[in-house]
Design a protein around this motif. Structure first.
Motif, short mmCIF file in Angstrom:
data_model
loop_
_atom_site.label_atom_id
_atom_site.label_comp_id
_atom_site.label_asym_id
_atom_site.label_seq_id
_atom_site.Cartn_x
_atom_site.Cartn_y
_atom_site.Cartn_z
N GLN A 93 -24.09 -6.39 -60.56
CA GLN A 93 -24.29 -7.59 -59.74
C GLN A 93 -25.54 -7.38 -58.89
N VAL A 94 -26.43 -8.40 -58.89
CA VAL A 94 -27.67 -8.35 -58.11
C VAL A 94 -27.51 -9.24 -56.89
N PRO A 95 -27.73 -8.69 -55.69
CA PRO A 95 -27.56 -9.51 -54.48
C PRO A 95 -28.77 -10.40 -54.23
N GLU A 96 -28.59 -11.38 -53.38
CA GLU A 96 -29.72 -12.19 -52.93
C GLU A 96 -30.60 -11.30 -52.06
N GLN A 103 -23.74 -8.41 -51.36
CA GLN A 103 -23.90 -7.06 -51.86
C GLN A 103 -23.89 -7.04 -53.38
N GLY A 104 -24.76 -6.19 -53.92
CA GLY A 104 -24.77 -5.95 -55.35
C GLY A 104 -23.84 -4.79 -55.67
N ARG A 105 -23.54 -4.64 -56.94
CA ARG A 105 -22.69 -3.53 -57.39
C ARG A 105 -23.39 -2.80 -58.52
N LEU A 106 -23.29 -1.48 -58.49
CA LEU A 106 -23.85 -0.67 -59.55
C LEU A 106 -22.99 0.57 -59.74
N VAL A 119 -20.00 7.18 -60.54
CA VAL A 119 -20.02 6.94 -59.11
C VAL A 119 -20.36 5.47 -58.89
N GLN A 120 -19.45 4.75 -58.25
CA GLN A 120 -19.62 3.31 -57.98
C GLN A 120 -20.26 3.14 -56.61
N ALA A 121 -21.13 2.13 -56.48
CA ALA A 121 -21.78 1.88 -55.19
C ALA A 121 -21.99 0.39 -54.98
N VAL A 122 -22.15 0.02 -53.71
CA VAL A 122 -22.60 -1.32 -53.35
C VAL A 122 -23.98 -1.16 -52.70
N TYR A 123 -24.81 -2.21 -52.80
CA TYR A 123 -26.15 -2.12 -52.26
C TYR A 123 -26.66 -3.49 -51.85
N ASN A 124 -27.69 -3.49 -51.02
CA ASN A 124 -28.42 -4.69 -50.64
C ASN A 124 -29.86 -4.52 -51.09
N THR A 125 -30.65 -5.57 -51.00
CA THR A 125 -32.05 -5.49 -51.40
C THR A 125 -32.92 -6.25 -50.42
N GLU A 126 -34.03 -5.63 -50.07
CA GLU A 126 -35.01 -6.29 -49.20
C GLU A 126 -36.41 -5.98 -49.73
#
Length: 182
Positions: A93-96, A103-106, A119-126
Motif C-alpha cells: 500500500q502506497v500512502p498519500e 500509512q503505507g504497508r510493506l 518483517v512487516q512495517a508501516v511507513y509514510n512518505t514526504e
C-alpha cells in the motif's frame, strides 16, 4: 542511463548483492548512483513527483545490492540461517505523500530455502528538497511484526519487531529503485 543501470546490476551480481563487496566495489557503486542521479533529477513539481511515486513504488522490489551491515550479515548466512537465496520487499500500500495519517504497508523478505524471514512495517512518505535542486522521497517507517515462515507452512511469530527509522528513495522508475537507509 541504460549502461549505468547495467553496470550497477553487474556489480550487484558479481558481489552477491553486496555480500562479497570490497571497498572498491562500494565506491564504484556510489559513483554510478551519483552519475544516475545527476542525469535524472526530476525537478520540483509536487504533482509530478507524487504521481511518479504512486505509479512506480507499489509492487515487488528484488534487492540487487546492499551495504547495510545487518542485512549483509543475514544474506551471508548467520545462525540459524544459511546464506539467503532471495531478498525482496513487497510494497502493498502506497500512502498519500505528505499525509501523516495515511500509512503505507510493506514487508521485507529474506528467503533461506526452507525458511523465510518476514518483517512487516508501516511507513509514510514526504518529498525532500536538496540545495542542488534535486528532490527525493523520505519514508519514515515502524516495524510491526517479525515472522519466520517455514517450508511446511508453519509460522513462527516473534513477540517483537526490529525497530524504526527511515529510508530515502533517491531514484525511482518502473525497473529500478535506489534507497539510502538511515
Amino acid at each position: 542511463e541504460g549502461s549505468i543501470k547495467q553496470s550497477m546490476l553487474q556489480i550487484g551480481a558479481q558481489t552477491k548483492r553486496g555480500v562479497s563487496a570490497r571497498p572498491a566495489d562500494v565506491n564504484e557503486m556510489e559513483d554510478l548512483i551519483e552519475q544516475l542521479l545527476v542525469r535524472s533529477t526530476p525537478g520540483h513539481d509536487p504533482k509530478a513527483l507524487a504521481s511518479n511515486f504512486s505509479l512506480h513504488f507499489a509492487g515487488r522490489w528484488n534487492l540487487r545490492f546492499s551495504t547495510e551491515s545487518a542485512l549483509v550479515s543475514l544474506m551471508r548466512g548467520s545462525w540459524p540461517f544459511p546464506p539467503a537465496d532471495l531478498v525482496f520487499q513487497d510494497v502493498v500500500q502506497v500512502p498519500e505523500i505528505g499525509s501523516a495519517k495515511d500509512q503505507g504497508r510493506l514487508s521485507n523478505h529474506v528467503n533461506f530455502g526452507e525458511y523465510e524471514l518476514v518483517v512487516q512495517a508501516v511507513y509514510n512518505t514526504e518529498i525532500q528538497h536538496v540545495q542542488n535542486g534535486g528532490t527525493y522521497y523520505r519514508c519514515p517507517f515502524q516495524f510491526k511484526s517479525t515472522d519466520v515462515l517455514r517450508s511446511d507452512q508453519r509460522v513462527v511469530q516473534f513477540p517483537f519487531a526490529i525497530g524504526s527509522g527511515f529510508f530515502d528513495v533517491l531514484y525511482l522508475d518502473a525497473q529500478l529503485r535506489i534507497d539510502k537507509d538511515q
